[in-house]
Design a protein around this motif. Structure first.
Motif, short mmCIF file in Angstrom:
data_model
loop_
_atom_site.label_atom_id
_atom_site.label_comp_id
_atom_site.label_asym_id
_atom_site.label_seq_id
_atom_site.Cartn_x
_atom_site.Cartn_y
_atom_site.Cartn_z
N TYR A 111 42.72 30.79 43.38
CA TYR A 111 42.60 31.95 43.74
C TYR A 111 41.46 32.65 42.96
CZ TYR A 111 44.73 32.16 38.62
OH TYR A 111 44.72 32.12 37.56
N LEU A 112 41.27 33.65 43.64
CA LEU A 112 39.83 34.67 43.20
C LEU A 112 40.67 36.24 43.15
CD1 LEU A 112 36.47 34.54 44.11
CD2 LEU A 112 37.57 36.64 44.71
N VAL A 113 40.21 36.86 42.08
CA VAL A 113 40.52 38.34 41.96
C VAL A 113 39.47 39.19 41.58
CG1 VAL A 113 42.44 39.98 41.46
CG2 VAL A 113 43.20 37.65 41.67
N LEU A 114 38.97 40.02 42.50
CA LEU A 114 37.97 40.92 42.12
C LEU A 114 38.43 42.29 42.32
CD1 LEU A 114 34.94 41.15 41.15
CD2 LEU A 114 34.30 41.05 43.89
N ALA A 115 38.27 43.00 41.17
CA ALA A 115 38.92 44.50 41.17
C ALA A 115 40.37 44.58 41.30
CB ALA A 115 38.01 45.38 42.24
N ASP A 116 40.77 45.61 41.55
CA ASP A 116 42.31 46.14 41.19
C ASP A 116 43.44 45.81 42.09
OD1 ASP A 116 41.76 48.27 42.98
OD2 ASP A 116 42.01 49.72 41.49
N SER A 117 43.10 44.91 43.05
CA SER A 117 44.19 44.46 43.80
C SER A 117 44.93 43.37 43.18
CB SER A 117 43.96 43.89 45.13
OG SER A 117 43.38 44.88 46.13
N VAL A 118 46.26 43.25 43.51
CA VAL A 118 47.14 42.56 42.53
C VAL A 118 47.63 41.20 43.05
CG1 VAL A 118 49.05 42.69 40.93
CG2 VAL A 118 47.92 44.66 41.36
N LEU A 119 47.58 39.96 42.07
CA LEU A 119 48.23 38.83 42.75
C LEU A 119 49.26 38.48 41.70
CD1 LEU A 119 47.96 35.95 44.19
CD2 LEU A 119 46.60 35.14 42.51
N VAL A 120 50.35 38.22 42.54
CA VAL A 120 51.77 37.92 41.71
C VAL A 120 52.09 36.67 41.70
CG1 VAL A 120 53.90 38.69 40.91
CG2 VAL A 120 52.23 40.44 41.53
N LEU A 121 52.27 35.81 40.98
CA LEU A 121 52.90 34.51 41.03
C LEU A 121 54.26 34.34 40.65
CD1 LEU A 121 49.68 32.23 39.84
CD2 LEU A 121 50.10 33.13 42.12
N ASP A 122 54.97 33.97 41.44
CA ASP A 122 56.37 33.77 41.09
C ASP A 122 56.56 32.39 40.42
OD1 ASP A 122 59.34 33.96 40.63
OD2 ASP A 122 59.74 34.13 42.61
N ARG A 123 56.71 32.13 39.30
CA ARG A 123 56.89 31.00 38.39
C ARG A 123 58.47 30.67 38.49
NH1 ARG A 123 51.93 28.02 36.90
NH2 ARG A 123 50.41 29.82 36.52
N PRO A 124 58.91 29.25 38.67
CA PRO A 124 60.18 28.82 38.54
C PRO A 124 60.57 29.03 37.04
CG PRO A 124 59.22 27.57 40.17
CD PRO A 124 58.05 28.47 39.57
N GLY A 125 61.83 29.57 36.67
CA GLY A 125 62.22 29.71 35.40
C GLY A 125 61.22 30.37 34.22
N ALA A 126 60.42 31.17 34.67
CA ALA A 126 59.54 31.84 34.05
C ALA A 126 59.41 33.43 34.43
CB ALA A 126 58.25 31.11 33.76
N ALA A 127 58.65 34.35 33.67
CA ALA A 127 58.44 35.56 34.32
C ALA A 127 57.07 35.48 35.40
CB ALA A 127 58.05 36.47 32.84
N ASP A 129 53.67 35.75 36.67
CA ASP A 129 52.18 35.89 36.36
C ASP A 129 51.56 36.90 37.16
OD1 ASP A 129 50.09 35.41 35.10
OD2 ASP A 129 50.02 33.39 35.85
N VAL A 130 51.28 37.77 36.56
CA VAL A 130 50.63 38.97 37.25
C VAL A 130 48.96 38.89 37.11
CG1 VAL A 130 50.31 41.57 37.61
CG2 VAL A 130 52.56 40.35 36.99
N ILE A 131 48.31 38.91 38.04
CA ILE A 131 46.78 38.50 38.17
C ILE A 131 46.13 39.79 38.49
CG2 ILE A 131 44.68 37.02 38.28
CD1 ILE A 131 46.98 34.82 38.72
N THR A 132 45.45 40.59 37.67
CA THR A 132 44.44 41.49 38.24
C THR A 132 43.29 41.85 37.45
OG1 THR A 132 44.63 43.91 39.34
CG2 THR A 132 45.71 43.55 37.18
N ASP A 133 42.30 42.64 37.78
CA ASP A 133 41.13 42.97 37.13
C ASP A 133 41.14 44.43 36.93
OD1 ASP A 133 38.59 43.37 36.48
OD2 ASP A 133 37.61 42.63 38.14
N ASP A 134 41.37 44.82 35.54
CA ASP A 134 41.61 46.15 35.23
C ASP A 134 40.46 46.87 34.84
OD1 ASP A 134 41.43 45.03 32.90
OD2 ASP A 134 43.11 45.76 31.91
N ARG A 135 39.22 46.24 35.13
CA ARG A 135 38.00 46.95 34.22
C ARG A 135 37.86 48.52 34.93
NH1 ARG A 135 33.98 41.73 34.85
NH2 ARG A 135 35.46 41.63 36.70
N GLU A 136 38.07 48.51 36.08
CA GLU A 136 37.93 49.82 36.99
C GLU A 136 38.91 50.83 36.20
OE1 GLU A 136 38.06 52.34 41.03
OE2 GLU A 136 37.79 50.09 41.05
N ALA A 137 40.27 50.49 35.92
CA ALA A 137 40.81 51.35 35.31
C ALA A 137 40.60 51.80 33.99
CB ALA A 137 42.52 50.65 35.29
#
Length: 273
Positions: A111-127, A129-137
């Protein structure tokens, strides 16, 4: 993996500046950075053309053996060549875009994430995983305060938005600021990248910030609830929930924001049974 996609423009009379597409082993989501009405961007094509053109080229480039960052850098350079003769690529408001890119094989997903769109990974048995680039915020937190103090939709708010966008441009694609896909291919090297085993992911979601705001701006849903909505009802249902919340606060008093509605796009993928 199997995928579902939904998108909804902020306004029916303006182009949707989001772009999303899924191929046989790759997916992309881009959120074009719109310029406020009355603001010159130096580009005769506009933001939607930029995000859609870059997104299509990137999806094709992901079929190569290059790294995700390399594919994005090549795609940015390709777009530059397409409109360098007609547009001012050095203009401070030349179109730009967030980027999420995925590529998978039988075992892993890059995966690659640049800027503030959000990638959310649903991990079995775990919370999730939210991946975003918050530098603009982070950069914009102070800059946006005058805008956030005014009711959305008023002339005063519109002017404050133009002032905010102009101030933010001084920090775009600069060390200590934030990075987006724009005219500089080197921005690709600033993206967040990683790899996860497909066995470790039950589902995943790519969201433009117009679709993620129910969780990350409004606080009306957890990421777990967001994934559950996508699994049970689909991407269009999540966007409908966002629109309902926005309509309940049309002047942005509860949730200050640049505009009442934003383009909203969701790509939801889940492991095949």
């Amino acid at each position: 993996m199997s995928f579902r996609l939904a998108t909804d423009p902020a306004k029916g009379d303006r182009p949707n500046e989001d772009f999303a597409a899924v191929g046989t082993n790759a997916a992309v989501l881009l959120d074009g950075a719109g310029t406020p009405p009355g603001t010159d961007s130096g580009c005769v094509h506009g933001v939607a053309w930029y995000s859609h053109t870059l997104g299509g080229l990137l999806l094709g480039a992901l079929a190569s053996g290059d790294s995700l960052a390399g594919a994005l850098a090549d795609s940015i350079e390709h777009v530059n060549r397409l409109h360098a003769d007609t547009c001012d690529l050095k203009h401070s408001d030349t179109p730009s875009s967030t980027v999420i890119a995925l590529r998978w094989n039988g075992a892993d997903c890059e995966y690659l994430v640049l800027a503030d769109s959000v990638l959310v990974l649903d991990r079995p048995g775990a919370a999730p995983d939210v991946i975003t680039d918050d530098r603009e915020a982070v950069v914009g937190a102070e800059l946006r305060k005058p805008m956030d103090a005014l009711p959305t939709g008023t002339p005063e708010h519109a002017q404050a938005l133009r002032d905010y966008v102009a101030a933010l441009a001084e920090h775009r694609n600069r060390p200590g600021g934030f990075w987006v896909a724009n005219t500089d291919p080197a921005a690709a090297d600033e993206a967040i990248t990683g790899r996860v085993g497909l066995d470790d992911v039950a589902a995943l979601a790519l969201l433009s910030d117009g679709a993620s705001r129910l969780a990350d701006r409004f606080g009306l849903a957890t990421w777990r609830a967001t994934l559950d909505t996508l699994a049970d009802e689909g991407p269009a249902a999540l966007i409908h929930q966002v629109r309902t919340a926005e309509d309940s606060d049309a002047e942005g008093q509860r949730w200050p924001r640049a505009k009442n509605h934003d383009d909203a796009t969701v790509v939801y993928g889940h492991a095949d049974a």
